[in-house]
Write a protein that holds these residues in place. Structure first.
Motif, PDB file in Angstrom:
ATOM      1  N   ALA A  10       0.809  -1.226   0.000  1.00 44.27           N
ATOM      2  CA  ALA A  10       0.000   0.000   0.000  1.00 44.27           C
ATOM      3  C   ALA A  10       0.840   1.273   0.000  1.00 44.27           C
ATOM      4  N   SER A  11       2.021   1.202  -0.599  1.00 46.48           N
ATOM      5  CA  SER A  11       2.869   2.397  -0.684  1.00 46.48           C
ATOM      6  C   SER A  11       2.508   3.256  -1.901  1.00 46.48           C
ATOM      7  N   GLY A  12       1.591   2.760  -2.718  1.00 47.03           N
ATOM      8  CA  GLY A  12       1.157   3.526  -3.885  1.00 47.03           C
ATOM      9  C   GLY A  12       1.651   2.958  -5.204  1.00 47.03           C
ATOM     10  N   LYS A  13       2.158   1.727  -5.185  1.00 48.32           N
ATOM     11  CA  LYS A  13       2.771   1.158  -6.391  1.00 48.32           C
ATOM     12  C   LYS A  13       1.808   1.140  -7.588  1.00 48.32           C
ATOM     13  N   SER A  14       0.585   0.641  -7.382  1.00 47.00           N
ATOM     14  CA  SER A  14      -0.355   0.530  -8.519  1.00 47.00           C
ATOM     15  C   SER A  14      -0.753   1.909  -9.019  1.00 47.00           C
ATOM     16  N   SER A  15      -1.083   2.816  -8.090  1.00 47.63           N
ATOM     17  CA  SER A  15      -1.545   4.148  -8.506  1.00 47.63           C
ATOM     18  C   SER A  15      -0.430   4.898  -9.222  1.00 47.63           C
ATOM     19  N   TYR A  35      -0.251 -13.006  -7.761  1.00 43.05           N
ATOM     20  CA  TYR A  35      -0.175 -13.678  -6.452  1.00 43.05           C
ATOM     21  C   TYR A  35      -1.542 -13.665  -5.767  1.00 43.05           C
ATOM     22  N   ARG A  36      -2.248 -12.557  -5.917  1.00 41.83           N
ATOM     23  CA  ARG A  36      -3.582 -12.471  -5.307  1.00 41.83           C
ATOM     24  C   ARG A  36      -4.545 -13.464  -5.968  1.00 41.83           C
ATOM     25  N   ALA A  37      -4.468 -13.584  -7.288  1.00 37.95           N
ATOM     26  CA  ALA A  37      -5.377 -14.506  -7.991  1.00 37.95           C
ATOM     27  C   ALA A  37      -5.066 -15.959  -7.624  1.00 37.95           C
ATOM     28  N   LEU A  86      -9.985  -9.565  -5.752  1.00 34.53           N
ATOM     29  CA  LEU A  86      -8.575  -9.779  -5.406  1.00 34.53           C
ATOM     30  C   LEU A  86      -8.059  -8.884  -4.284  1.00 34.53           C
ATOM     31  N   HIS A  87      -8.817  -7.837  -3.925  1.00 32.53           N
ATOM     32  CA  HIS A  87      -8.355  -6.945  -2.856  1.00 32.53           C
ATOM     33  C   HIS A  87      -9.197  -7.092  -1.588  1.00 32.53           C
ATOM     34  N   SER A  88      -9.692  -8.306  -1.338  1.00 29.09           N
ATOM     35  CA  SER A  88     -10.473  -8.539  -0.124  1.00 29.09           C
ATOM     36  C   SER A  88      -9.539  -8.760   1.069  1.00 29.09           C
ATOM     37  N   SER A 153     -10.145   3.950   3.057  1.00 25.04           N
ATOM     38  CA  SER A 153     -11.363   4.100   2.256  1.00 25.04           C
ATOM     39  C   SER A 153     -11.628   2.853   1.406  1.00 25.04           C
ATOM     40  N   GLU A 154     -10.671   1.933   1.356  1.00 29.33           N
ATOM     41  CA  GLU A 154     -10.801   0.755   0.476  1.00 29.33           C
ATOM     42  C   GLU A 154     -11.037  -0.539   1.244  1.00 29.33           C
ATOM     43  N   ARG A 155     -11.061  -0.487   2.590  1.00 27.14           N
ATOM     44  CA  ARG A 155     -11.224  -1.692   3.403  1.00 27.14           C
ATOM     45  C   ARG A 155     -12.267  -1.416   4.490  1.00 27.14           C
ATOM     46  N   ARG A 168       2.213  -6.769   9.215  1.00 24.22           N
ATOM     47  CA  ARG A 168       2.365  -8.232   9.153  1.00 24.22           C
ATOM     48  C   ARG A 168       2.771  -8.649   7.741  1.00 24.22           C
ATOM     49  N   ARG A 169       2.104  -8.057   6.735  1.00 27.31           N
ATOM     50  CA  ARG A 169       2.393  -8.421   5.343  1.00 27.31           C
ATOM     51  C   ARG A 169       3.817  -7.982   4.967  1.00 27.31           C
ATOM     52  N   ASP A 170       4.224  -6.780   5.396  1.00 23.53           N
ATOM     53  CA  ASP A 170       5.610  -6.327   5.129  1.00 23.53           C
ATOM     54  C   ASP A 170       6.613  -7.332   5.688  1.00 23.53           C
ATOM     55  N   LEU A 191       4.372  13.337  -0.023  1.00 29.43           N
ATOM     56  CA  LEU A 191       4.043  13.700  -1.408  1.00 29.43           C
ATOM     57  C   LEU A 191       2.600  13.340  -1.758  1.00 29.43           C
ATOM     58  N   THR A 192       2.010  14.127  -2.638  1.00 26.46           N
ATOM     59  CA  THR A 192       0.718  13.730  -3.213  1.00 26.46           C
ATOM     60  C   THR A 192       0.979  12.625  -4.234  1.00 26.46           C
ATOM     61  N   LEU A 193      -0.108  11.972  -4.656  1.00 26.90           N
ATOM     62  CA  LEU A 193       0.040  10.938  -5.680  1.00 26.90           C
ATOM     63  C   LEU A 193       0.672  11.533  -6.944  1.00 26.90           C
ATOM     64  N   ASP A 194       0.169  12.700  -7.361  1.00 25.92           N
ATOM     65  CA  ASP A 194       0.733  13.309  -8.567  1.00 25.92           C
ATOM     66  C   ASP A 194       2.192  13.712  -8.336  1.00 25.92           C
ATOM     67  N   GLY A 195       2.514  14.114  -7.108  1.00 24.10           N
ATOM     68  CA  GLY A 195       3.898  14.472  -6.798  1.00 24.10           C
ATOM     69  C   GLY A 195       4.832  13.280  -6.979  1.00 24.10           C
ATOM     70  N   VAL A 196       4.379  12.090  -6.580  1.00 19.37           N
ATOM     71  CA  VAL A 196       5.213  10.887  -6.746  1.00 19.37           C
ATOM     72  C   VAL A 196       5.367  10.568  -8.242  1.00 19.37           C
ATOM     73  N   ILE A 197       4.262  10.658  -8.959  1.00 16.45           N
ATOM     74  CA  ILE A 197       4.310  10.351 -10.407  1.00 16.45           C
ATOM     75  C   ILE A 197       5.294  11.293 -11.110  1.00 16.45           C
TER      76      ILE A 197
HETATM   77  N1  ATP Z   1       1.240   9.823  -2.575  1.00 20.75           N
HETATM   78  C1  ATP Z   1      -0.003   9.510  -2.248  1.00 20.75           C
HETATM   79  N2  ATP Z   1      -0.748  10.374  -1.573  1.00 20.75           N
HETATM   80  C2  ATP Z   1      -1.993  10.060  -1.186  1.00 20.75           C
HETATM   81  N3  ATP Z   1      -2.614   8.874  -1.431  1.00 20.75           N
HETATM   82  C3  ATP Z   1      -1.921   7.972  -2.118  1.00 20.75           C
HETATM   83  C4  ATP Z   1      -0.584   8.226  -2.561  1.00 20.75           C
HETATM   84  N4  ATP Z   1      -0.141   7.118  -3.202  1.00 20.75           N
HETATM   85  C5  ATP Z   1      -1.149   6.221  -3.153  1.00 20.75           C
HETATM   86  N5  ATP Z   1      -2.225   6.741  -2.528  1.00 20.75           N
HETATM   87  C6  ATP Z   1      -3.474   6.032  -2.212  1.00 20.75           C
HETATM   88  O1  ATP Z   1      -3.100   4.971  -1.329  1.00 20.75           O
HETATM   89  C7  ATP Z   1      -3.902   3.824  -1.568  1.00 20.75           C
HETATM   90  C8  ATP Z   1      -2.977   2.627  -1.834  1.00 20.75           C
HETATM   91  O2  ATP Z   1      -2.336   2.845  -3.081  1.00 20.75           O
HETATM   92  P1  ATP Z   1      -2.083   1.648  -4.091  1.00 20.75           P
HETATM   93  O3  ATP Z   1      -3.239   0.720  -4.124  1.00 20.75           O
HETATM   94  O4  ATP Z   1      -1.624   2.247  -5.369  1.00 20.75           O
HETATM   95  O5  ATP Z   1      -0.863   0.940  -3.333  1.00 20.75           O
HETATM   96  P2  ATP Z   1      -0.143  -0.438  -3.673  1.00 20.75           P
HETATM   97  O6  ATP Z   1       1.265  -0.265  -3.213  1.00 20.75           O
HETATM   98  O7  ATP Z   1      -0.338  -0.809  -5.085  1.00 20.75           O
HETATM   99  O8  ATP Z   1      -0.951  -1.419  -2.712  1.00 20.75           O
HETATM  100  P3  ATP Z   1      -0.847  -3.034  -2.551  1.00 20.75           P
HETATM  101  O9  ATP Z   1       0.572  -3.327  -2.165  1.00 20.75           O
HETATM  102  O10 ATP Z   1      -1.767  -3.431  -1.444  1.00 20.75           O
HETATM  103  O11 ATP Z   1      -1.245  -3.615  -3.878  1.00 20.75           O
HETATM  104  C9  ATP Z   1      -4.817   4.190  -2.728  1.00 20.75           C
HETATM  105  O12 ATP Z   1      -6.041   4.631  -2.181  1.00 20.75           O
HETATM  106  C10 ATP Z   1      -4.112   5.347  -3.406  1.00 20.75           C
HETATM  107  O13 ATP Z   1      -4.997   6.227  -4.074  1.00 20.75           O
END
Ligand code: ATP
Ligand SMILES: Nc1ccn([C@@H]2O[C@H](COP(=O)(O)O)[C@@H](O)[C@H]2O)c(=O)n1
Length: 211
Positions: A10-15, A35-37, A86-88, A153-155, A168-170, A191-197
């Motif tokens: 949940a560090s934001g990898k997918s987003s 892995y989830r599937a 897959l994200h349950s 907001s997702e769980r 635990r997962r880490d 950082l914001t999400l856009d800031g990371v991108i």
């Molecule tokens: N820099 C950020 N600032 C704010 N919210 C963020 C940021 N990066 C990601 N998010 C939010 O954090 C949540 C987790 O992000 P995401 O699902 O991309 O993580 P992930 O690393 O792919 O998770 P997982 O390892 O569980 O698959 C999402 O709701 C996403 O919108």
């Protein structure tokens, strides 16, 4: 070109991968979804998730297909789409056990390496094991509390319960989760999400039209 974006849960990898992939006009590849599937199929079949032989036989009898798109990845078992399940919480709880099985890792890696580049690949060991030849590598971090707050907001669980599950997962994933020596490590906490991108895009090598 292959870009890898690894990091803790949940560090934001997918987003981030989706945003970078859209900017580059290429797909992104979510290794975690395979892995989830695999975990979901094992749970549905009532298998012991520690038992590699039966699980692998089940996966080979019910092949999975990852559909990598820039906007989001989908996973199919024949005509049945698995993505929505897959994200349950139960898949979150079992996936690290499945991902620790070397045979399952080999099965996932073979599927990923068969995909045609260019793409952005995200997971834990994309830059170290699966695509060590990648042209650019990144590793995302953030504190467990920040990640749990973002995920809330997702769980259905509250922030402390989500945080405990992430920690635990880490811990269970730590073997395959080290950053590549040549990865750029980004603390996404401030950082914001856009800031990371934008941080990732700014560090990519200059692209030629055919690369
Ligand atoms: N820099 C950020 N600032 C704010 N919210 C963020 C940021 N990066 C990601 N998010 C939010 O954090 C949540 C987790 O992000 P995401 O699902 O991309 O993580 P992930 O690393 O792919 O998770 P997982 O390892 O569980 O698959 C999402 O709701 C996403 O919108
Ligand atoms: N390269 C990878 C990717 C994922 N895993 C395992 O899958 C779990 C789910 O992945 P997410 O990216 O959706 O968090 C993860 O907790 C790992 O157990 C992996 O081992 N290697």
């Amino acid at each position: 070109m292959i870009v890898t974006i690894d990091g803790v849960a949940a560090s934001g990898k997918s987003s981030v991968s989706s945003g970078v992939a859209r900017a580059l006009g290429v797909p992104y590849v979510s290794s975690g979804l395979l892995y989830r599937a695999a975990t979901l199929l094992g749970l549905e079949a009532g298998l012991d998730l520690h038992g590699a032989a039966k699980l692998l036989a089940h996966l080979q009898a019910h092949p999975l297909r990852l559909e990598p798109l820039a906007g989001g990845n989908r996973v199919w078992q024949g005509e049945r789409e698995l993505t929505g399940g897959l994200h349950s919480t139960r898949v979150d709880a079992g996936v690290s056990v499945v991902a620790a099985l070397p045979d399952v890792r080999g099965w996932v890696d073979a599927q990923l390496r068969a995909l045609p580049a260019p793409f952005v690949a995200e997971g834990r060991d994309m830059g170290t094991t699966v695509f060590p030849q990648a042209q650019a590598k990144f590793y995302l971090t953030a504190s467990p509390r920040i990640r749990a707050q973002r995920r809330a907001s997702e769980r259905p669980e509250d922030v402390p319960a989500i945080e405990a599950a992430l920690v635990r997962r880490d811990l269970l994933d730590r073997v395959q989760s080290a950053p590549a020596p040549d990865a750029v490590v980004i603390d996404t906490g401030p950082l914001t999400l856009d800031g990371v991108i934008q941080t990732v895009l700014a560090q990519l090598p200059q692209r030629t039209p055919s690369a």
